[in-house]
Motif scaffolding. Structure first.
Motif, PDB file in Angstrom:
ATOM      1  N   MET A 158       6.236   3.211   4.038  1.00 38.57           N
ATOM      2  CA  MET A 158       6.843   4.421   3.475  1.00 38.57           C
ATOM      3  C   MET A 158       8.003   4.035   2.556  1.00 38.57           C
ATOM      4  O   MET A 158       8.882   3.266   2.949  1.00 38.57           O
ATOM      5  CB  MET A 158       7.353   5.346   4.576  1.00 38.57           C
ATOM      6  CG  MET A 158       7.950   6.656   4.064  1.00 38.57           C
ATOM      7  SD  MET A 158       8.594   7.698   5.403  1.00 38.57           S
ATOM      8  CE  MET A 158       7.089   8.083   6.291  1.00 38.57           C
ATOM      9  N   ARG A 159       8.006   4.569   1.344  1.00 42.40           N
ATOM     10  CA  ARG A 159       9.137   4.381   0.431  1.00 42.40           C
ATOM     11  C   ARG A 159      10.161   5.490   0.669  1.00 42.40           C
ATOM     12  O   ARG A 159       9.801   6.612   1.023  1.00 42.40           O
ATOM     13  CB  ARG A 159       8.678   4.403  -1.027  1.00 42.40           C
ATOM     14  CG  ARG A 159       7.870   3.184  -1.420  1.00 42.40           C
ATOM     15  CD  ARG A 159       7.775   3.050  -2.923  1.00 42.40           C
ATOM     16  NE  ARG A 159       7.077   1.817  -3.296  1.00 42.40           N
ATOM     17  CZ  ARG A 159       7.063   1.332  -4.536  1.00 42.40           C
ATOM     18  NH1 ARG A 159       7.693   1.987  -5.519  1.00 42.40           N
ATOM     19  NH2 ARG A 159       6.426   0.206  -4.808  1.00 42.40           N
ATOM     20  N   LEU A 160      11.429   5.174   0.443  1.00 44.64           N
ATOM     21  CA  LEU A 160      12.459   6.191   0.621  1.00 44.64           C
ATOM     22  C   LEU A 160      12.303   7.322  -0.385  1.00 44.64           C
ATOM     23  O   LEU A 160      12.713   8.452  -0.127  1.00 44.64           O
ATOM     24  CB  LEU A 160      13.856   5.567   0.511  1.00 44.64           C
ATOM     25  CG  LEU A 160      14.241   4.572   1.628  1.00 44.64           C
ATOM     26  CD1 LEU A 160      15.713   4.201   1.517  1.00 44.64           C
ATOM     27  CD2 LEU A 160      13.941   5.137   3.009  1.00 44.64           C
ATOM     28  N   SER A 161      11.694   7.036  -1.538  1.00 43.78           N
ATOM     29  CA  SER A 161      11.451   8.094  -2.527  1.00 43.78           C
ATOM     30  C   SER A 161      10.380   9.075  -2.046  1.00 43.78           C
ATOM     31  O   SER A 161      10.239  10.162  -2.606  1.00 43.78           O
ATOM     32  CB  SER A 161      11.033   7.472  -3.861  1.00 43.78           C
ATOM     33  OG  SER A 161       9.845   6.708  -3.701  1.00 43.78           O
ATOM     34  N   GLU A 162       9.628   8.660  -0.999  1.00 41.66           N
ATOM     35  CA  GLU A 162       8.600   9.535  -0.431  1.00 41.66           C
ATOM     36  C   GLU A 162       8.906   9.808   1.040  1.00 41.66           C
ATOM     37  O   GLU A 162       8.016   9.940   1.885  1.00 41.66           O
ATOM     38  CB  GLU A 162       7.224   8.880  -0.585  1.00 41.66           C
ATOM     39  CG  GLU A 162       6.857   8.591  -2.037  1.00 41.66           C
ATOM     40  CD  GLU A 162       5.666   7.657  -2.158  1.00 41.66           C
ATOM     41  OE1 GLU A 162       5.229   7.101  -1.124  1.00 41.66           O
ATOM     42  OE2 GLU A 162       5.179   7.465  -3.284  1.00 41.66           O
ATOM     43  N   ALA A 208       7.179  13.144   9.722  1.00 42.30           N
ATOM     44  CA  ALA A 208       6.294  12.032  10.075  1.00 42.30           C
ATOM     45  C   ALA A 208       7.066  10.931  10.793  1.00 42.30           C
ATOM     46  O   ALA A 208       6.572  10.328  11.758  1.00 42.30           O
ATOM     47  CB  ALA A 208       5.627  11.473   8.819  1.00 42.30           C
ATOM     48  N   ILE A 209       8.280  10.670  10.338  1.00 42.03           N
ATOM     49  CA  ILE A 209       9.110   9.632  10.962  1.00 42.03           C
ATOM     50  C   ILE A 209       9.459  10.019  12.389  1.00 42.03           C
ATOM     51  O   ILE A 209       9.358   9.202  13.317  1.00 42.03           O
ATOM     52  CB  ILE A 209      10.392   9.406  10.131  1.00 42.03           C
ATOM     53  CG1 ILE A 209      10.034   8.779   8.779  1.00 42.03           C
ATOM     54  CG2 ILE A 209      11.383   8.537  10.894  1.00 42.03           C
ATOM     55  CD1 ILE A 209      11.182   8.751   7.803  1.00 42.03           C
ATOM     56  N   ARG A 210       9.881  11.257  12.573  1.00 47.74           N
ATOM     57  CA  ARG A 210      10.246  11.722  13.906  1.00 47.74           C
ATOM     58  C   ARG A 210       9.052  11.612  14.858  1.00 47.74           C
ATOM     59  O   ARG A 210       9.183  11.142  15.994  1.00 47.74           O
ATOM     60  CB  ARG A 210      10.756  13.157  13.814  1.00 47.74           C
ATOM     61  CG  ARG A 210      11.491  13.633  15.053  1.00 47.74           C
ATOM     62  CD  ARG A 210      12.361  14.854  14.838  1.00 47.74           C
ATOM     63  NE  ARG A 210      11.826  15.751  13.812  1.00 47.74           N
ATOM     64  CZ  ARG A 210      12.489  16.087  12.706  1.00 47.74           C
ATOM     65  NH1 ARG A 210      13.689  15.599  12.471  1.00 47.74           N
ATOM     66  NH2 ARG A 210      11.956  16.921  11.817  1.00 47.74           N
ATOM     67  N   GLY A 211       7.873  12.007  14.392  1.00 49.58           N
ATOM     68  CA  GLY A 211       6.684  11.918  15.233  1.00 49.58           C
ATOM     69  C   GLY A 211       6.313  10.485  15.568  1.00 49.58           C
ATOM     70  O   GLY A 211       5.953  10.168  16.706  1.00 49.58           O
ATOM     71  N   GLU A 230      11.674   0.352   0.633  1.00 47.46           N
ATOM     72  CA  GLU A 230      10.506   0.725   1.428  1.00 47.46           C
ATOM     73  C   GLU A 230      10.643   0.227   2.861  1.00 47.46           C
ATOM     74  O   GLU A 230      11.298  -0.790   3.121  1.00 47.46           O
ATOM     75  CB  GLU A 230       9.227   0.183   0.790  1.00 47.46           C
ATOM     76  CG  GLU A 230       9.238  -1.309   0.535  1.00 47.46           C
ATOM     77  CD  GLU A 230       8.128  -1.760  -0.417  1.00 47.46           C
ATOM     78  OE1 GLU A 230       7.612  -0.905  -1.158  1.00 47.46           O
ATOM     79  OE2 GLU A 230       7.798  -2.960  -0.419  1.00 47.46           O
ATOM     80  N   ILE A 231      10.025   0.966   3.771  1.00 44.44           N
ATOM     81  CA  ILE A 231       9.991   0.614   5.192  1.00 44.44           C
ATOM     82  C   ILE A 231       8.571   0.166   5.516  1.00 44.44           C
ATOM     83  O   ILE A 231       7.595   0.825   5.133  1.00 44.44           O
ATOM     84  CB  ILE A 231      10.385   1.811   6.070  1.00 44.44           C
ATOM     85  CG1 ILE A 231      11.772   2.334   5.669  1.00 44.44           C
ATOM     86  CG2 ILE A 231      10.371   1.426   7.550  1.00 44.44           C
ATOM     87  CD1 ILE A 231      12.152   3.648   6.335  1.00 44.44           C
ATOM     88  N   THR A 232       8.454  -0.970   6.225  1.00 42.68           N
ATOM     89  CA  THR A 232       7.124  -1.506   6.534  1.00 42.68           C
ATOM     90  C   THR A 232       6.791  -1.462   8.023  1.00 42.68           C
ATOM     91  O   THR A 232       5.634  -1.295   8.390  1.00 42.68           O
ATOM     92  CB  THR A 232       6.996  -2.963   6.055  1.00 42.68           C
ATOM     93  OG1 THR A 232       7.995  -3.756   6.706  1.00 42.68           O
ATOM     94  CG2 THR A 232       7.186  -3.049   4.544  1.00 42.68           C
ATOM     95  N   VAL A 233       7.783  -1.657   8.882  1.00 45.10           N
ATOM     96  CA  VAL A 233       7.535  -1.712  10.320  1.00 45.10           C
ATOM     97  C   VAL A 233       8.579  -0.859  11.036  1.00 45.10           C
ATOM     98  O   VAL A 233       9.763  -0.888  10.696  1.00 45.10           O
ATOM     99  CB  VAL A 233       7.585  -3.159  10.859  1.00 45.10           C
ATOM    100  CG1 VAL A 233       7.371  -3.178  12.375  1.00 45.10           C
ATOM    101  CG2 VAL A 233       6.533  -4.030  10.177  1.00 45.10           C
ATOM    102  N   TRP A 234       8.128  -0.122  12.040  1.00 42.55           N
ATOM    103  CA  TRP A 234       8.981   0.726  12.873  1.00 42.55           C
ATOM    104  C   TRP A 234       8.906   0.191  14.294  1.00 42.55           C
ATOM    105  O   TRP A 234       7.824  -0.128  14.789  1.00 42.55           O
ATOM    106  CB  TRP A 234       8.507   2.181  12.833  1.00 42.55           C
ATOM    107  CG  TRP A 234       8.276   2.688  11.443  1.00 42.55           C
ATOM    108  CD1 TRP A 234       7.241   2.383  10.611  1.00 42.55           C
ATOM    109  CD2 TRP A 234       9.117   3.582  10.702  1.00 42.55           C
ATOM    110  NE1 TRP A 234       7.381   3.029   9.402  1.00 42.55           N
ATOM    111  CE2 TRP A 234       8.513   3.781   9.431  1.00 42.55           C
ATOM    112  CE3 TRP A 234      10.306   4.257  10.983  1.00 42.55           C
ATOM    113  CZ2 TRP A 234       9.072   4.597   8.457  1.00 42.55           C
ATOM    114  CZ3 TRP A 234      10.860   5.089  10.021  1.00 42.55           C
ATOM    115  CH2 TRP A 234      10.246   5.255   8.770  1.00 42.55           C
ATOM    116  N   ALA A 235      10.045   0.112  14.983  1.00 45.97           N
ATOM    117  CA  ALA A 235      10.054  -0.469  16.325  1.00 45.97           C
ATOM    118  C   ALA A 235      10.987   0.322  17.234  1.00 45.97           C
ATOM    119  O   ALA A 235      12.069   0.743  16.815  1.00 45.97           O
ATOM    120  CB  ALA A 235      10.487  -1.932  16.274  1.00 45.97           C
TER     121      ALA A 235
END
Length: 694
Positions: free
Chosen positions: A507-511, A516-519, A597-602
């Motif tokens: 996910m890019r910060l521009s998008e 979606a992030i919260r979920g 941009e964000i690539t991985v969420w942990a």
């Protein structure tokens, strides 16, 4: 001992198995030689010894926490199960092609490590997901059923499933597993979307293959261990230390054994972080040296540095890129083949080389008298006077000084024209410089200056060498805690229940999409919490959030820690500010005008750590004279000197001793260099510091 909590920590190392029993505030420990054929034998032997010392029966133990090198060793020695890989058509050779990078740029004879599975054990299915998780080519169930029948006839014990972009959509991987479980009920299956749901297919495929490769071995071992413990009366819960520095259930460890790789060293880092918290130290260099390897870890603000990818089984002078990448949460440390059992030889350039080959516990160094003929670091330490041959491992092993001298003379001295003392000195200096150089490189890679750090040393061999390392690195203070010889096992008992769930979602910060992030973060928190609940059904569980971010177009990410409010109410400007602050701290400046941009969420779910009692360290005004002395080699003057010998248990709080000296205990010996003094602190730590005017 009624209501006192009784816990057992067990660390299987390459040479020794360390066992620690805590009965309330009392601690009992022992070291026994690791039994390779049946590792549980050493655990039961050690458990019997510490229970006898504490005057309790195994049935009174409330909890056992275990860490082991078995998973690591199985990968290094290539002695896992017969395993197959099922992957997407066109990606069969990913684990062999690697990343096509050269880890040694100018070596014309460079040989890449062989993949864990040869090509004939890798199979393909015709399917495809795109980078957004959308189905491009549907998977035909009949094709999977036919492939399962082929695999059934080949006698595989375990199957790894790694399909392209399955971290975004795991439907095809789940279908493959469903078919395999129907048609091959006795075969274990690992899918990459559960083992390592992250982008970069080489790392992900390699990780799921490693998990499948060691799963039958580890599952069998854990089952045997639980049964043997029950036979001895120890029917308490058994937990496993994982590579990220937390504890998981035995059942979860059996399903995801790749998470156990580096579990022993992770326990050591937790142990050092606990000592750092007690002394209020924000910059610590953890130094763990056992019988086979030495591990070095940076600990800042009482938290070990972590990573989400590391390499196991490096084959080329421990160079980054020469091993198998494992994509799981792990405490970040540098590990080199420099332990008490590391063997020395003279190379073609007539230089002394030490490690990575180790004598282990079978046959062990020459001085063990079990058939070892080549000189190891322990042989050099014995000849240099650092070890007492009559009191090694609490007197359980009598060391043969003549065998050490003979091995050093035959393999080093005669070749290089050295007397035995000089050969031992050369061996010790080489291994110490190897470790010091590894620490320097690790610090530089992380932008740190070790001059402001305190070293915390533990492991059976570390206190013998830590003083010399401090001299080489310019580190002014060294702490050797009580129980240092079994530090990793004690660390297991200090670790919280925890588990990290992660997932690649680009996910890019521009998008930026807050909903979606919260979920996504809620899903990851639920997944991680479920693993922790398997260990403790009632404890309060905390969530720690982290994202991996980079400028668009960059090849690698940096970890950015989020607060709970950032997970519950995501804001693009806030995420950008956090990223830029960390990026500027690491690289000196930010890059303006570029999208992020964000690539991985942990999400890491963890129980609360044990409360830490702060130690009021004293200067040590009472100088104590030694009751006995022995000749110990001083590397600075390159000659033997008379050094005081003190039993750690006889030193009182605040008492100071002057180097050169040796502080002895059952599991290790602390060597205090001639340039330093040592003070016994209130908690039993030996605090080694530069002598004023030295």
């Amino acid at each position: 001992m009624g209501q006192e909590r009784i816990r057992l920590g067990v660390d299987i190392g390459g040479t020794f198995t360390d066992v620690v029993l805590e009965v309330g505030e009392a601690r009992f420990s022992t070291k026994v030689l690791t039994t390779y054929a049946a590792p549980e034998d050493a655990i039961l032997d050690g458990m019997g010894q510490v229970c006898a010392a504490a005057g309790i029966g195994p049935g009174e133990i409330d909890q056992i926490i275990h860490g082991t090198t078995l998973a690591t060793n199985a990968l290094i020695e290539r002695r896992g199960a017969r395993t197959a890989l099922i992957t997407t058509k066109g990606f069969r050779d990913v684990i062999e092609m690697r990343t096509e990078s050269r880890f040694e740029q100018y070596d014309l004879n460079l040989e890449l490590p062989e993949p864990l599975l040869p090509r004939q054990q890798r199979f393909v299915v015709n399917e495809r997901m795109d980078a957004g998780g959308n189905v491009l080519v549907p998977l035909d169930r009949a094709e999977v059923e036919a492939l399962a029948d082929d695999i059934a006839g080949a006698g595989f014990e375990s199957v790894a499933v790694g399909l392209i972009h399955s971290y975004l959509n795991d439907a095809h991987e789940r279908m493959v597993r469903e078919v395999l479980e129907e048609r091959l009920p006795g075969v274990m299956v690992s899918i990459s979307s559960e083992v390592s749901p992250q982008m970069r297919e080489y790392e992900r495929f390699n990780t799921v293959v490693a998990n499948a490769y060691i799963k039958p071995l580890i599952k069998s071992y854990l089952g045997r261990l639980k049964g043997r413990l029950a036979d001895e009366g120890a029917v308490c819960p058994v937990f496993l230390m994982h590579s990220g520095g937390g504890i998981i259930s035995l059942e979860n460890a059996a399903d995801f054994p790749v998470r156990l790789v580096e579990s022993g060293p992770a326990g050591g880092a937790v142990f050092a972080a606990n000592i750092a918290a007690r002394y209020g130290l924000d910059k610590v260099l953890s130094f763990d040296m056992g019988g086979t390897t030495a591990k070095i870890c940076l600990i800042k603000n009482q938290v070990p540095k972590t990573s989400r990818v590391f390499e196991v089984a490096r084959t080329y002078r421990f160079k980054k890129g020469s091993g198998m990448p494992i994509s799981i949460p792990v405490i970040d440390m540098v590990e080199i083949g420099a332990g008490g059992g590391s063997l020395a030889h003279v190379d073609a350039m007539r230089q002394i080389r030490v490690g990575p080959e180790s004598a282990g516990s079978e046959p062990g160094p020459a001085c063990y008298g079990q058939g070892g003929e080549r000189p190891a670091v322990t042989d050099a330490d014995l000849v240099l006077g650092r070890l007492d041959p009559e009191n090694f491992a609490g007197g359980s092993i009598r060391l043969d000084a003549e065998a050490s001298q003979g091995a050093l003379t035959r393999h080093l001295g005669e070749t290089l024209g050295m007397e035995v003392d000089e050969a031992a000195f050369g061996l010790a200096e080489v291994v110490d410089e190897n470790m010091a150089n590894a620490a320097r490189v690790h610090a530089v890679e992380n932008g740190e200056d070790l001059a402001g750090y305190t070293m915390i040393a533990f492991g059976g061999a570390a206190p013998l060498h830590a003083g010399r390392l401090c001299e080489k690195l310019g580190v002014s203070r060294l702490l050797v805690p009580p129980g240092a010889g079994v530090g990793s096992a004690i660390g297991f008992l200090r670790a919280p229940f925890s588990f990290e769930a992660n997932r690649s979602v680009y996910m890019r910060l521009s998008e930026f999409d807050p909903e979606a992030i919260r979920g996504l973060l809620d899903e990851l928190r639920a997944e991680a919490t479920g693993f922790v609940r398997n260990c403790d059904a009632e404890a309060e569980i905390f969530a720690e959030f982290r994202v991996y971010m980079r400028y668009a177009g960059q090849g690698w990410e940096i970890p950015v820690v989020l607060e709970t409010r950032d997970a519950e109410a995501p804001d693009a400007a806030r995420y950008q500010a956090l990223f830029e602050a960390d990026y500027e701290r690491l690289f000196g400046r930010v890059v303006t005008g570029m999208d992020v941009e964000i690539t991985v969420w942990a999400v890491n779910a963890t129980t609360a750590p044990e409360p830490v009692e702060r130690i009021a360290a004293g200067a040590g005004d009472e100088v104590v004279a030694p009751a006995e002395t022995r000749r110990i080699f001083d590397p600075v003057s390159a000659e033997f000197v008379e050094a005081g010998v003190f039993a750690r248990c006889d030193l009182g709080t605040g008492q100071r001793i002057s180097g050169p000296a040796a502080v002895t205990e059952d599991e290790t010996t602390v060597i205090v260099p001639a340039s330093r003094d040592a003070v016994r602190q209130p908690d039993g730590c030996i605090d080694v510091m530069i002598r004023e005017g030295a």
